[in-house]
Design an enzyme around this catalytic site. Structure first.
Site, mmCIF file in Angstrom:
data_model
loop_
_atom_site.group_PDB
_atom_site.id
_atom_site.type_symbol
_atom_site.label_atom_id
_atom_site.label_comp_id
_atom_site.label_asym_id
_atom_site.label_seq_id
_atom_site.Cartn_x
_atom_site.Cartn_y
_atom_site.Cartn_z
ATOM 1 N N CYS A 91 63.906 30.005 52.477
ATOM 2 C CA CYS A 91 62.935 29.948 51.466
ATOM 3 C C CYS A 91 63.603 31.209 50.137
ATOM 4 O O CYS A 91 64.786 31.664 50.536
ATOM 5 C CB CYS A 91 61.735 31.439 51.936
ATOM 6 S SG CYS A 91 62.782 33.183 52.481
ATOM 7 N N CYS A 116 65.151 33.960 50.814
ATOM 8 C CA CYS A 116 66.741 35.037 51.084
ATOM 9 C C CYS A 116 68.219 34.473 50.513
ATOM 10 O O CYS A 116 68.699 34.975 51.107
ATOM 11 C CB CYS A 116 66.268 33.030 52.403
ATOM 12 S SG CYS A 116 64.665 33.958 53.431
#
Lengths: 349, 87
Positions: free
Chosen positions: B16, B19
């Site tokens: 994501c 991240c």
């Protein structure tokens, strides 16, 4: 040296104060606006939309919604960010290891507060599964989080009505819990659980770095902003779609297909496989409801959110397809049964 | 210069944006501090779960979970590395 430390502390204090003031003023704004029924613009009705030129319909609809919905949206994203940031995550991880019943309780208690996009949902599901709590709590978590998180409940209450928000929360708890328990009793659920237990847990030490309050608050607001950035574009597209739906879809079609027992069935089937990003199910539900969908069908529609196809695909990479199908069937049955029940009880089937 | 070696740095997250940001911070900090480390990106939810992590993005340095469920600040990331790298 002293002076520098003093200046740093002062800056911290000021930043903390400013952030707190901002958060408190948003909460106060929300309370005030709800008590005073305040709105920047008069509310539009379906009839108003009919007279507008085609390009003006979505604009008028968006202005209409955001003129009274902005404060609730702002509050919802801030609250979601704050709670996710401040919740003691290592405690959740620790208690999940305590076993099954603690796992269920924690899944039910924590899911509403962990506003999750699909991106955080899948690691959470896997994490609960491998933590020792097992497949049951993992499924409960998976079904609870999309439909009963603070963002969804606040928006359901604000855009639709509060009774529905509480009913949605209660039904989510019942459905999520029963799906978790049933899956954990099935042979395929157990075999998934065994596989996870056999893999040795890597022990990881947590060396906590204590962060200052202002850092936490700032991180929380940033996370709220991140959630908004992820969710709002779809939300706005949903609103635009619904504005045309409300303007052009004849009410007798919605009234014919989305009421009665058949209406609940259709709504429950549409709600699931039709992948609606978080919160968009509320927007579309509002549109259909104002066009004549029954309350029972509305609940069934909203309850479709947890078993959408995208979620199922992601989960199937971790658990077996049988597990996914089992929980989907139970969630679907739950949406039908409670949709009918709510329809009968509220006198709107 | 550039011969300080830190063991394994694992950045956990299913890919994501948060991240990705965390991974970027880690790599930038290592580059700035001139510390060599084996940076691993762990995207598979099963692998993440096996490491005992529920909230992503998370960072594990040599088996120590230093952060989970949030994007760390850059200063914080640098501190993790300077505290752990051999002097």
């Amino acid at each position: 040296m002293y002076l520098r430390i003093g200046a740093l502390e002062g800056w911290r204090l000021l930043r903390t104060g400013l952030l707190l003031a901002f958060i408190i003023s948003v909460i106060a704004g929300l309370v005030y606006s709800r008590i005073m029924a305040y709105s920047l613009a008069p509310t539009l009705s379906v009839a108003d939309l009919h007279g507008l030129p085609i390009w003006l319909i979505p604009i008028a609809y968006l202005i209409d919604y955001f003129s009274h919905g902005w404060i609730c949206l702002l509050f919802a994203f801030i609250a979601a960010g704050l709670i996710y940031e401040l919740i003691p995550k290592h405690l959740i991880t620790t208690y999940m290891r305590r076993g099954r019943s603690a796992g269920y309780l924690l899944a039910l208690a924590a899911a509403p507060f962990l506003t999750v996009c699909s991106c955080t949902m899948v690691p959470l599901f896997a994490g609960v599964l491998y933590s020792g709590a097992g497949i049951g709590p993992a499924i409960t978590f998976l079904l609870m989080a999309p439909s009963a998180n603070i963002l969804a409940i606040l928006l359901t209450g604000d855009m639709l009505y509060w009774e529905l928000a509480w009913v949605r929360l209660a039904v989510s708890i019942i459905v999520a819990l029963s799906a978790g328990i049933v899956v954990s009793k099935t042979p395929w659920g157990r075999s998934v659980e065994r596989e996870c237990h056999n893999t040795a847990q890597t022990a990881v030490a947590v060396s906590g770095v204590e962060r200052h309050l202002d850092e936490k608050l700032w991180a929380a607001l940033k996370f709220g902003g991140y959630l908004a950035k992820q969710i709002l574009p779809y939300f706005i597209i949903g609103l635009i779609a619904v504005s045309y739906l409300e303007a052009y879809l004849p009410t007798d079609i919605v009234g014919r297909y989305l009421t009665g027992v058949g209406g609940v069935l259709i709504a429950s089937v549409l709600g699931g496989p039709l992948y609606t990003p978080t919160l968009v199910e509320i927007v579309v539900g509002k549109g259909l409801w104002s066009l004549g969908m029954s309350k029972g069908a509305l609940l069934a529609w909203l309850m479709g959110q947890p078993y959408d196809v995208a979620n199922a695909l992601a989960v199937s990479k971790i658990a077996k397809w049988r597990v996914v199908l089992t929980y989907m069937v139970i969630a679907w049955l739950g949406s039908v049964v409670f949709g009918l029940l709510y329809g009968v009880l509220s006198g709107s089937l | 210069m550039g011969n300080k070696v830190l063991g394994v740095v694992k950045v956990l997250g299913p890919g994501c944006p948060r991240c990705q940001e965390t991974k970027r911070l880690v790599i930038n900090a290592l580059a700035e501090l001139q510390i060599a480390a084996d940076v691993q990106e762990i995207k598979d939810p099963k692998e993440i779960a096996k490491l005992g992590v529920m909230f992503t993005p998370a960072v594990i340095i040599n088996n120590q979970l230093v952060s989970q469920g949030r994007v760390p600040r850059y200063e914080e990331v640098k501190k993790w590395f300077t505290d752990r790298a051999p002097k």
